[in-house]
Design a protein around this motif. Structure first.
Motif, PDB file in Angstrom:
ATOM      1  N   ARG A 219      26.984  25.009 152.622  1.00  0.00           N
ATOM      2  CA  ARG A 219      26.847  24.408 151.291  1.00  0.00           C
ATOM      3  C   ARG A 219      26.399  22.963 151.462  1.00  0.00           C
ATOM      4  N   ARG A 220      26.082  22.322 150.343  1.00  0.00           N
ATOM      5  CA  ARG A 220      25.536  20.970 150.422  1.00  0.00           C
ATOM      6  C   ARG A 220      26.413  20.025 149.618  1.00  0.00           C
ATOM      7  N   ASN A 221      27.047  19.088 150.263  1.00  0.00           N
ATOM      8  CA  ASN A 221      27.838  18.072 149.569  1.00  0.00           C
ATOM      9  C   ASN A 221      28.156  16.965 150.574  1.00  0.00           C
ATOM     10  N   ARG A 222      27.355  15.920 150.580  1.00  0.00           N
ATOM     11  CA  ARG A 222      27.516  14.890 151.604  1.00  0.00           C
ATOM     12  C   ARG A 222      28.813  14.116 151.408  1.00  0.00           C
ATOM     13  N   TYR A 223      29.223  13.943 150.138  1.00  0.00           N
ATOM     14  CA  TYR A 223      30.467  13.202 149.898  1.00  0.00           C
ATOM     15  C   TYR A 223      31.658  13.981 150.429  1.00  0.00           C
ATOM     16  N   GLU A 224      31.592  15.287 150.265  1.00  0.00           N
ATOM     17  CA  GLU A 224      32.689  16.100 150.771  1.00  0.00           C
ATOM     18  C   GLU A 224      32.697  16.113 152.291  1.00  0.00           C
ATOM     19  N   ASP A 225      31.528  16.159 152.894  1.00  0.00           N
ATOM     20  CA  ASP A 225      31.464  16.106 154.355  1.00  0.00           C
ATOM     21  C   ASP A 225      32.077  14.809 154.871  1.00  0.00           C
ATOM     22  N   ALA A 226      31.745  13.719 154.233  1.00  0.00           N
ATOM     23  CA  ALA A 226      32.312  12.442 154.657  1.00  0.00           C
ATOM     24  C   ALA A 226      33.815  12.416 154.444  1.00  0.00           C
ATOM     25  N   ALA A 227      34.267  12.996 153.334  1.00  0.00           N
ATOM     26  CA  ALA A 227      35.708  13.025 153.068  1.00  0.00           C
ATOM     27  C   ALA A 227      36.433  13.880 154.106  1.00  0.00           C
ATOM     28  N   ILE A 228      35.833  15.004 154.460  1.00  0.00           N
ATOM     29  CA  ILE A 228      36.458  15.877 155.469  1.00  0.00           C
ATOM     30  C   ILE A 228      36.564  15.142 156.795  1.00  0.00           C
ATOM     31  N   LEU A 229      35.492  14.480 157.189  1.00  0.00           N
ATOM     32  CA  LEU A 229      35.520  13.748 158.458  1.00  0.00           C
ATOM     33  C   LEU A 229      36.554  12.627 158.428  1.00  0.00           C
TER      34      LEU A 229
ATOM     35  N   ALA B  71      41.658  30.140 158.694  1.00  0.00           N
ATOM     36  CA  ALA B  71      40.847  31.347 158.528  1.00  0.00           C
ATOM     37  C   ALA B  71      41.010  31.922 157.122  1.00  0.00           C
ATOM     38  N   LEU B  72      42.227  31.948 156.636  1.00  0.00           N
ATOM     39  CA  LEU B  72      42.480  32.525 155.320  1.00  0.00           C
ATOM     40  C   LEU B  72      41.842  31.703 154.208  1.00  0.00           C
ATOM     41  N   GLN B  73      42.027  30.392 154.255  1.00  0.00           N
ATOM     42  CA  GLN B  73      41.457  29.541 153.202  1.00  0.00           C
ATOM     43  C   GLN B  73      39.935  29.542 153.256  1.00  0.00           C
ATOM     44  N   LEU B  74      39.367  29.615 154.442  1.00  0.00           N
ATOM     45  CA  LEU B  74      37.908  29.671 154.531  1.00  0.00           C
ATOM     46  C   LEU B  74      37.383  31.001 153.993  1.00  0.00           C
ATOM     47  N   ALA B  75      38.084  32.096 154.286  1.00  0.00           N
ATOM     48  CA  ALA B  75      37.669  33.385 153.744  1.00  0.00           C
ATOM     49  C   ALA B  75      37.792  33.399 152.221  1.00  0.00           C
ATOM     50  N   LEU B  76      38.881  32.858 151.703  1.00  0.00           N
ATOM     51  CA  LEU B  76      39.043  32.778 150.251  1.00  0.00           C
ATOM     52  C   LEU B  76      38.003  31.849 149.639  1.00  0.00           C
ATOM     53  N   GLY B  77      37.700  30.785 150.360  1.00  0.00           N
ATOM     54  CA  GLY B  77      36.692  29.862 149.867  1.00  0.00           C
ATOM     55  C   GLY B  77      35.326  30.512 149.745  1.00  0.00           C
ATOM     56  N   ALA B  78      34.996  31.378 150.681  1.00  0.00           N
ATOM     57  CA  ALA B  78      33.718  32.074 150.602  1.00  0.00           C
ATOM     58  C   ALA B  78      33.671  32.973 149.367  1.00  0.00           C
TER      59      ALA B  78
ATOM     60  N   PRO C 217      27.109  32.340 152.178  1.00  0.00           N
ATOM     61  CA  PRO C 217      26.193  31.863 153.222  1.00  0.00           C
ATOM     62  C   PRO C 217      26.703  32.165 154.628  1.00  0.00           C
ATOM     63  N   PHE C 218      25.765  32.377 155.524  1.00  0.00           N
ATOM     64  CA  PHE C 218      26.135  32.788 156.874  1.00  0.00           C
ATOM     65  C   PHE C 218      27.048  31.768 157.541  1.00  0.00           C
ATOM     66  N   GLY C 219      26.790  30.490 157.322  1.00  0.00           N
ATOM     67  CA  GLY C 219      27.624  29.460 157.927  1.00  0.00           C
ATOM     68  C   GLY C 219      29.080  29.589 157.541  1.00  0.00           C
ATOM     69  N   MET C 220      29.313  29.944 156.279  1.00  0.00           N
ATOM     70  CA  MET C 220      30.696  30.108 155.818  1.00  0.00           C
ATOM     71  C   MET C 220      31.353  31.286 156.516  1.00  0.00           C
ATOM     72  N   MET C 221      30.628  32.378 156.594  1.00  0.00           N
ATOM     73  CA  MET C 221      31.216  33.553 157.249  1.00  0.00           C
ATOM     74  C   MET C 221      31.460  33.268 158.726  1.00  0.00           C
ATOM     75  N   LEU C 222      30.539  32.528 159.331  1.00  0.00           N
ATOM     76  CA  LEU C 222      30.692  32.215 160.752  1.00  0.00           C
ATOM     77  C   LEU C 222      31.898  31.312 160.990  1.00  0.00           C
ATOM     78  N   GLY C 223      32.091  30.308 160.131  1.00  0.00           N
ATOM     79  CA  GLY C 223      33.242  29.419 160.275  1.00  0.00           C
ATOM     80  C   GLY C 223      34.556  30.160 160.104  1.00  0.00           C
ATOM     81  N   ALA C 224      34.623  31.001 159.062  1.00  0.00           N
ATOM     82  CA  ALA C 224      35.848  31.773 158.848  1.00  0.00           C
ATOM     83  C   ALA C 224      36.079  32.753 159.996  1.00  0.00           C
ATOM     84  N   GLY C 225      34.998  33.374 160.447  1.00  0.00           N
ATOM     85  CA  GLY C 225      35.118  34.309 161.558  1.00  0.00           C
ATOM     86  C   GLY C 225      35.559  33.628 162.839  1.00  0.00           C
ATOM     87  N   LEU C 226      35.069  32.412 163.067  1.00  0.00           N
ATOM     88  CA  LEU C 226      35.465  31.677 164.264  1.00  0.00           C
ATOM     89  C   LEU C 226      36.948  31.357 164.243  1.00  0.00           C
TER      90      LEU C 226
END
Lengths: 82, 573
Positions: B101-111, B318-325, B423-432
């Motif tokens: 997904r695209r959100n630079r402010y959220e990326d900065a907040a996460i970091l 893993a659970l929150q990322l799967a729910l987030g997707a 998006p594939f990135g989301m599934m990959l992150g949750a899967g990881l």
């Protein structure tokens, strides 16, 4: 919403297999924790059954107590009351 | 951080860097980089932090003195190492997830949030810890503000209030603690009976989600974005668990606090319609287990708490990322509206099922391996009631999250918004994250070796496998048979203690505010009228003095009084 068959059946099969396997090890091989009620055969099964009943009761209570407050199907904020 | 040894003739500079500082610095870069580069920045900063962590020996880096207080920005030991590895691994998975997904402010907040939480793990003095923890709290609020979901701004404001209160309690506690002397800033065991220790404990109760203060986590996660929910699950409460393990180990009251957290959240975990909220409550239950184990305080219990925190981070990520997707595609993750989701999102729903089994402690996942140690730790001290509470938690999570979520997602239905998988990135992150949880679960020796206490534990012994299989199997069979399959799931909105301060208390506050404004306005009006009346009388008096002989009655008496004064002056002279 009728999940019977399909996923319901698969989950029931999975859970039944786990239960039977656990009981087989517990009763057959005596594989159980040596502490308090866990030392009795089948005690974890009883605990699990109790939890399931608790979950059903809790869902019912939640539905009765709060079922009249229909959640509005919006983007995501269902509790903006402040 | 550069340290200088003045006692030596040749000044030598050694570079020591708190691993948490790397993501914080990367947050600045995240603002200025395009979308495709930001996930690389997040993952790269996490890998760099991991390298800094693993490349360092245990011990404190050179401390510096600031205003007479020792500032230790890096103090590595086995306790914070295990937490640090968990959080850094979580950041890697979130970085991959964020590419969807695209959100630079959220990326900065996460970091920023991840970096400050990780930094807080490794600092060695109270002042630095409070600063890092406060920055993590502020970043969490920023993360919720950056969410595109409806109501996020108000939820962010509520989170800001909670963390502001927490920071205030920390500051007051540290101030009292420092009043005992500069040595009091060392980040070591505190005494709860002191004023400073009490305030810091109260602040940590907010951070960890203690009774009555647990509502902020479910509120924040429910309003956060898909990636934000995962980040909030990892970088918030577990920092509080670490701090309790560091500052209040073997504190008896923590046993009761942890038990209360577990009991209170159990109801909501099995009855809440919103799966993200239910998962947040379930995570509070797991945090309660960790807190209770810290209260038990034996070496095995502390090791169990640390290991369980590690497993909780991976599983609930893993659970929150799967729910987030699912939220990304459907707009919500409510059980009452999930019917047909499996047809539209087969892989996502499979990840949801897997993550649900992971957090439920199915043998083969990390939660099982650490939960078994937790049971052993409380059985060692014959804490029967606590053992019983711990024993049923996996069944509660299994029913509340895994079964309810899967039954709803795989139920027959049709979703009009057929956008396809997330998006594939989301599934990959949750899967990881799910893969990592399974990896640790299948080979828990790696995790046991990380613990401060050398742990010789056989997680897959038959006397541990059989009870867990029985517990989950029986809970599943009974639930599936008793569950009213013909009834439609209600979109029940459960109220918690926050309904008090967001409902009646908020209304009372608004009423008090309106009343105060009206009283103030009335007082202002009265004061203005009083001043106007007085001014009018003064003006009249002044005008009468201008023409004392205008023929009015008052003028006569003024002349009479003036004549009397003159006569009196002449007579007394």
């Amino acid at each position: 919403m009728k999940p019977r068959g399909g996923i319901w059946g698969m989950l029931l099969l999975f859970c039944a297999a786990a239960l039977l396997a656990g009981l087989a090890l517990d009763i057959g091989a005596g594989a159980r924790a040596d502490f308090w009620i866990a030392a009795q055969a089948g005690a974890p099964s009883a605990l699990g059954a109790g939890v399931a009943v608790f979950a059903i009761v809790a869902s019912r209570l939640a539905g009765m107590a709060h079922g009249q407050r229909e959640t509005k199907r919006r983007g995501g904020d269902a509790d903006a009351d402040a | 951080m550069a340290s200088v040894r003045p006692s030596e003739e040749a000044v030598m500079l050694t570079l020591t860097l708190n691993p948490g500082f790397v993501p914080i610095m990367a947050a600045l870069a995240a603002f200025a980089t395009p979308r495709g580069v930001r996930p690389l920045i997040i993952v790269g900063s996490a890998l760099t932090a991991l390298w800094l962590l693993l490349d360092r020996e245990f011990g404190a880096a050179a401390a510096i003195a600031q205003m007479g207080l020792p500032v230790v920005l890096l103090n590595l030991d086995a306790l914070n190492r295990i937490f640090g590895i968990a959080l850094i691994i979580a950041l890697i998975a979130i970085g991959i997830y964020s590419s969807g997904r695209r959100n630079r402010y959220e990326d900065a907040a996460i970091l920023t949030m991840a970096g400050s939480a990780i930094a807080a793990l490794f600092v060695g003095d109270l002042v630095s810890f409070v600063a890092a923890a406060s920055l993590a709290g502020l970043s969490g609020a920023w993360l919720v503000f950056a969410s595109p979901l409806e109501g996020a701004s108000r939820a962010g404001a509520r989170l800001l209030i909670w963390h502001g209160l927490e920071g205030l309690l920390f500051l007051v506690g540290v101030a009292f603690h420092l009043s005992a002397g500069a040595g009091g800033s060392v980040f070591a065991r505190l005494d709860l009976s002191t004023i400073g220790g009490g305030f810091i404990f109260a602040g940590l109760m907010i951070r960890v989600g203690g009774p009555l203060a647990h509502v902020w986590l479910k509120d924040a996660i429910a309003h956060a974005s898909p990636a934000g929910g995962g980040a909030l699950a990892c970088f918030t409460t577990m920092l509080g668990v670490y701090a309790l393990a560091r500052l209040f180990p073997a504190e008896p009251v923590l046993v009761l606090v942890g038990a209360a957290m577990t009991v209170w959240s159990a109801f909501y975990a099995v009855a809440e319609d919103d799966l993200r909220r239910a998962a947040a409550y379930a995570m509070t239950m797991q945090a309660g287990i960790c807190v209770a184990l810290i209260g038990v305080g034996t070496p095995l219990a502390l090791a169990a708490a640390e290991g369980h925190a590690f497993a909780t981070v991976l599983g609930y990520l893993a659970l929150q990322l799967a729910l987030g997707a699912i939220v990304e595609r459907l707009g919500h993750a409510r059980i009452s509206g999930l019917a047909g989701a499996a047809g539209a999102l087969p892989v996502n729903c499979l990840l949801l099922l897997g993550a649900g089994l992971s957090v439920a402690g199915l043998p083969g996942f990390a939660s099982f391996a650490t939960h078994a140690v937790a049971l052993e730790a409380v059985a060692e001290w014959e804490l029967r009631w606590l053992w019983a509470l711990f024993a049923i938690v996996p069944a509660i999570v299994f029913v509340g999250l895994a079964l309810r979520g899967s039954l709803a997602a795989y139920a027959a239905g049709h979703h009009p918004a057929q956008k396809g998988e997330a998006p594939f990135g989301m599934m990959l992150g949750a899967g990881l994250a799910l893969f990592l949880s399974a990896s640790v679960g299948l080979a828990p020796r790696w995790l046991y070796d990380l613990m401060p206490t050398g742990l010789e534990f056989q997680a897959f012994a038959p006397d541990r496998l059989a009870p867990q299989a029985e517990l989950l199997g029986a809970a599943g069979v009974v639930f599936l048979l008793l569950r009213p399959t013909a009834a439609r799931a209600k979109a029940a909105h459960l109220l918690d203690v926050d309904a008090l301060y967001r409902g009646p208390l908020a209304s009372a506050g608004r009423w008090a505010g309106v009343l105060t404004l009206r009283v103030y306005g009335a007082w202002q009006d009265w004061a203005a009228s009083l001043a106007a009346g007085g001014a009018k009388r003064l003006r009249t008096l002044a005008e009468s003095c201008d023409r004392p002989y205008a023929g009015s009655t008052g003028a006569f008496f003024q002349l009479l009084a003036l004549a009397g004064l003159v006569i009196a002056a002449l007579v007394t002279r």
